[in-house]
Write a protein that holds these residues in place. Sequence first.
Motif, short mmCIF file in Angstrom:
data_model
loop_
_atom_site.label_atom_id
_atom_site.label_comp_id
_atom_site.label_asym_id
_atom_site.label_seq_id
_atom_site.Cartn_x
_atom_site.Cartn_y
_atom_site.Cartn_z
N LEU A 164 1.22 -9.66 7.32
CA LEU A 164 0.94 -8.27 6.97
C LEU A 164 1.93 -7.75 5.92
O LEU A 164 1.56 -7.00 5.03
CB LEU A 164 0.99 -7.39 8.22
CG LEU A 164 -0.17 -7.56 9.20
CD1 LEU A 164 0.05 -6.70 10.43
CD2 LEU A 164 -1.49 -7.23 8.54
N GLY A 165 3.18 -8.16 6.03
CA GLY A 165 4.18 -7.77 5.04
C GLY A 165 3.87 -8.35 3.67
O GLY A 165 4.02 -7.68 2.65
N LEU A 166 3.41 -9.59 3.64
CA LEU A 166 3.05 -10.23 2.38
C LEU A 166 1.85 -9.54 1.75
O LEU A 166 1.83 -9.26 0.55
CB LEU A 166 2.74 -11.71 2.62
CG LEU A 166 2.35 -12.53 1.40
CD1 LEU A 166 3.52 -12.59 0.42
CD2 LEU A 166 1.91 -13.91 1.80
N VAL A 167 0.85 -9.23 2.57
CA VAL A 167 -0.34 -8.55 2.07
C VAL A 167 0.02 -7.16 1.54
O VAL A 167 -0.45 -6.73 0.49
CB VAL A 167 -1.42 -8.46 3.16
CG1 VAL A 167 -2.56 -7.55 2.74
CG2 VAL A 167 -1.95 -9.85 3.48
N ALA A 192 -0.35 -5.92 -2.34
CA ALA A 192 -1.16 -4.74 -2.62
C ALA A 192 -0.35 -3.68 -3.37
O ALA A 192 -0.87 -2.99 -4.24
CB ALA A 192 -1.69 -4.16 -1.32
N ALA A 193 0.93 -3.55 -3.06
CA ALA A 193 1.76 -2.54 -3.71
C ALA A 193 2.12 -2.94 -5.13
O ALA A 193 2.14 -2.12 -6.04
CB ALA A 193 3.03 -2.31 -2.89
N SER A 223 -4.21 -2.22 -12.18
CA SER A 223 -3.46 -2.13 -13.44
C SER A 223 -4.22 -1.18 -14.36
O SER A 223 -5.22 -1.54 -14.95
CB SER A 223 -3.30 -3.49 -14.08
OG SER A 223 -4.56 -3.99 -14.48
N SER A 224 -3.74 0.04 -14.45
CA SER A 224 -4.42 1.03 -15.27
C SER A 224 -3.85 1.01 -16.68
O SER A 224 -2.65 0.87 -16.88
CB SER A 224 -4.26 2.42 -14.67
OG SER A 224 -2.89 2.76 -14.60
#
Length: 48
Positions: free
Chosen positions: A11-14, A18-19, A24-25
């Motif tokens: 979960l930490g890796l995911v 994600a963060a 990428s705007s």
Amino acid sequence: MSKSIKLLAMLGLVAGVAACGGKSSEEEFIVVDPEPISVEPVYTGKYK
């Protein structure tokens, strides 16, 4: 390792991916017309 530690690591890796690798705007590029340097003369008639 216990299953709970593996789950927390996953979960930490995911969450990290994600963060960091989220959306990428692209930056917006806005073009603004420059203001004229001098004002054009206004027709006031034949004589002032």
